[in-house]
Design an enzyme around this catalytic site. Sequence first.
Site, PDB file in Angstrom:
ATOM      1  N   GLU A  17     -15.586 -26.496 -39.233  1.00 17.50           N
ATOM      2  CA  GLU A  17     -15.621 -27.195 -37.947  1.00 17.50           C
ATOM      3  C   GLU A  17     -15.840 -26.152 -36.860  1.00 17.50           C
ATOM      4  O   GLU A  17     -15.037 -25.241 -36.722  1.00 17.50           O
ATOM      5  CB  GLU A  17     -14.237 -27.787 -37.698  1.00 17.50           C
ATOM      6  CG  GLU A  17     -14.063 -29.246 -37.911  1.00 17.50           C
ATOM      7  CD  GLU A  17     -14.565 -30.114 -36.801  1.00 17.50           C
ATOM      8  OE1 GLU A  17     -13.899 -30.219 -35.771  1.00 17.50           O
ATOM      9  OE2 GLU A  17     -15.621 -30.710 -36.993  1.00 17.50           O
ATOM     10  N   CYS A  65      -9.974 -31.815 -31.813  1.00 17.82           N
ATOM     11  CA  CYS A  65     -10.602 -31.681 -33.124  1.00 17.82           C
ATOM     12  C   CYS A  65     -11.156 -33.015 -33.604  1.00 17.82           C
ATOM     13  O   CYS A  65     -10.668 -34.077 -33.238  1.00 17.82           O
ATOM     14  CB  CYS A  65      -9.567 -31.157 -34.119  1.00 17.82           C
ATOM     15  SG  CYS A  65     -10.272 -30.834 -35.739  1.00 17.82           S
ATOM     16  N   CYS A  68      -8.586 -32.876 -37.706  1.00 17.04           N
ATOM     17  CA  CYS A  68      -7.135 -33.109 -37.716  1.00 17.04           C
ATOM     18  C   CYS A  68      -6.734 -33.800 -36.423  1.00 17.04           C
ATOM     19  O   CYS A  68      -5.723 -33.480 -35.802  1.00 17.04           O
ATOM     20  CB  CYS A  68      -6.390 -31.797 -37.905  1.00 17.04           C
ATOM     21  SG  CYS A  68      -6.649 -30.642 -36.576  1.00 17.04           S
ATOM     22  N   HIS A  72      -2.969 -33.556 -33.554  1.00 16.61           N
ATOM     23  CA  HIS A  72      -2.843 -33.197 -32.131  1.00 16.61           C
ATOM     24  C   HIS A  72      -2.290 -34.379 -31.328  1.00 16.61           C
ATOM     25  O   HIS A  72      -1.541 -34.194 -30.377  1.00 16.61           O
ATOM     26  CB  HIS A  72      -4.190 -32.745 -31.586  1.00 16.61           C
ATOM     27  CG  HIS A  72      -4.649 -31.455 -32.184  1.00 16.61           C
ATOM     28  ND1 HIS A  72      -4.049 -30.250 -31.891  1.00 16.61           N
ATOM     29  CD2 HIS A  72      -5.608 -31.171 -33.098  1.00 16.61           C
ATOM     30  CE1 HIS A  72      -4.637 -29.278 -32.574  1.00 16.61           C
ATOM     31  NE2 HIS A  72      -5.581 -29.814 -33.324  1.00 16.61           N
ATOM     32  N   ARG A 477      -3.919 -27.345 -41.985  1.00 16.04           N
ATOM     33  CA  ARG A 477      -4.240 -25.914 -41.986  1.00 16.04           C
ATOM     34  C   ARG A 477      -3.056 -25.025 -41.655  1.00 16.04           C
ATOM     35  O   ARG A 477      -3.200 -23.812 -41.586  1.00 16.04           O
ATOM     36  CB  ARG A 477      -5.410 -25.644 -41.037  1.00 16.04           C
ATOM     37  CG  ARG A 477      -6.706 -26.111 -41.612  1.00 16.04           C
ATOM     38  CD  ARG A 477      -7.791 -26.341 -40.574  1.00 16.04           C
ATOM     39  NE  ARG A 477      -8.809 -27.179 -41.178  1.00 16.04           N
ATOM     40  CZ  ARG A 477      -8.655 -28.500 -41.379  1.00 16.04           C
ATOM     41  NH1 ARG A 477      -7.565 -29.119 -40.976  1.00 16.04           N
ATOM     42  NH2 ARG A 477      -9.590 -29.182 -41.977  1.00 16.04           N
ATOM     43  N   SER A 500      -5.506 -22.619 -37.030  1.00 14.07           N
ATOM     44  CA  SER A 500      -6.662 -21.725 -37.157  1.00 14.07           C
ATOM     45  C   SER A 500      -6.630 -20.628 -36.094  1.00 14.07           C
ATOM     46  O   SER A 500      -7.319 -19.618 -36.233  1.00 14.07           O
ATOM     47  CB  SER A 500      -7.981 -22.504 -37.113  1.00 14.07           C
ATOM     48  OG  SER A 500      -8.088 -23.320 -38.268  1.00 14.07           O
ATOM     49  N   CYS A 544     -11.007 -24.079 -38.886  1.00 18.62           N
ATOM     50  CA  CYS A 544     -11.435 -25.071 -37.902  1.00 18.62           C
ATOM     51  C   CYS A 544     -11.465 -24.409 -36.540  1.00 18.62           C
ATOM     52  O   CYS A 544     -10.436 -24.202 -35.916  1.00 18.62           O
ATOM     53  CB  CYS A 544     -10.514 -26.276 -37.878  1.00 18.62           C
ATOM     54  SG  CYS A 544     -11.054 -27.431 -36.611  1.00 18.62           S
ATOM     55  N   CYS A 547     -10.346 -26.473 -33.378  1.00 16.41           N
ATOM     56  CA  CYS A 547      -8.909 -26.372 -33.133  1.00 16.41           C
ATOM     57  C   CYS A 547      -8.538 -25.000 -32.592  1.00 16.41           C
ATOM     58  O   CYS A 547      -7.771 -24.878 -31.648  1.00 16.41           O
ATOM     59  CB  CYS A 547      -8.138 -26.599 -34.431  1.00 16.41           C
ATOM     60  SG  CYS A 547      -7.862 -28.329 -34.781  1.00 16.41           S
TER      61      CYS A 547
END
Length: 566
Positions: A17, A65, A68, A72, A477, A500, A544, A547
């Site tokens: 991502e 994102c 995910c 969030h 993650r 990330s 990602c 993120c």
Amino acid sequence: MAPIGKRLVVDPITRIEGHLRIEVELDDAGRITDAFSSGTAFRGIELILKDRDPRDLGLFAQRICGVCTYHHYERSTEAVERAYGIKLPPNARRVRNLLLLSQFLQDHLLHFYQLHSLDWWDVTGVLEADPVRAARLSRRYTERPYHGEDDLARARERIAKLVASGQLGPFARGFWGHPRYRFAPEQNLIMAAHYLENLKIQRLAAQMTAILGSKNPHPQSLVVGGVTVANDALRANRLGEYGALLDKVAAFVEQAYLPDIVMLGEVYKGEALAGRGCGPGNYMVFGFVPLDEGFWEEARYYIAPGYILAENPERVLTVDPEKIGEEVSRSWYSYTGDDGQRLHPFKGETRPRYTGFSAGGTIDPAAKYSWIKTPRYDGHAMEVGPLARLLVAYHQGHERMRAVVEGYLRRLGVPLSFFESAVGRTAARALETRLVVEVAREQLAELTRAVAAGDERFFSGYTPKDGEGVSLREVPRGALSHWVRIENGRVANFQAVVPSTWNAAPRGHDGSLGAYETSLRGEVIADPERPLEILRIIHSFDPCMSCAVHLIQPGGAVLGPFRVEA
Ligand code: NFE
Ligand code: MG
């Protein structure tokens, strides 16, 4: 082979991502002597959220994102709940857990098959495979393989048609035929069949999220104080639908994903035991799936918070959120005072200051080189994610984790240190998926029982207040935290410290490396024109960048896959 001091640039790393750039220094043996990780796009969600009504925070924050999204949404909603001092009704917590768990299932399956597995299996090897032999071989990894020989023959046919059409789609531009691919043709065919099947399976997991989230991605059913899907959660047929989809996904996990991880571990055992792709050896977990309504330290979790330092890898220490801070000495931001300092997220600042790369267009490790900040826990770089959860839970004596981990280690005849590698990180993600299925079944049963017993509370009233709130939790993650300060009824500051970001961070002010950077050092690149090893290691973290930088990529420009610079 690459000359001494040669810089290899992979920009962007694909099948993640967002945009990530990796640069490595190679010695004359092709060994990586230094590595730099750079997030190359900015959008500044933290700034967009300032001055808003805190109750709107979740709907904006989930746009950090496209993968995910839910996490969030939940984290920022909970940060506001914490600032307001709200405790959720148990059913709201159960619904949120079921959303979180279905999201984990979709995320892990999609990551392994569509985003990472092609680093381990070679699509061109599929055409040589014999489906009868492949079916026999798959019984070596499980008593009940997901596919029989007819399914495998059909999968081979589909790949053959794709190759014949010349339009390779997701299989275009791979490093096919690379000497580090080690699967036999039949093993490649098993992987190909599961790859194709998972296009359907991950959709079922997304449907699970949609049942309780109203839609996916970017669910809509959370509000500060609870959830809005009482109408669905009170109907046995809706919960039954969630359960039926869970059973289908679980069958694929047991009969395809986990056997594939045994196969991967057996074939790539050497890489794992050599520690290839090992990170900093420090691991941190914020708590996975709350089992009651307490906040942070007062809550019970399926996996409790804790962290491990490399110097004493069996000792799990207590996480203190006060010790989290972010630096920007190597990031394109400036702090009010000195850029070398570490700011606690409640005092965090997001002020862009882009300076580009060095004059030669490559990364100067002493200068700023990334849109990702550098988070530290008590000064330590941490790896977060499934491997951290596995090791922390294992050393906490988590019974289910121990049973799953020990079963896998026994099967492969390897020690626990096997996991501290790219192969091991990928195996850890698969093994925890079995626990995700189990805890989802438990949460579903709890919710069903509570509803049957007449508990219809999904929302708790509240009075908005000024103050500070934080939400810390495990997401696919790794360890995610959202921090909000509310003044005069508005968001005065919002900071997200994202998994990330922990893993993909550039150096700290003291020159200490981030997890991606550490994991690349020492790896030998067999062919600098086709750096498959870099993809394996970086993808094993499931990066990602959306993120990590909390950004949108404007325009979606297509860049070259990588380039080599002398
Ligand atoms: Ni964009 Fe995320 C997860 C969060 S990333 S995917 O999982 O938060 O690090
Ligand atoms: Mg942030």
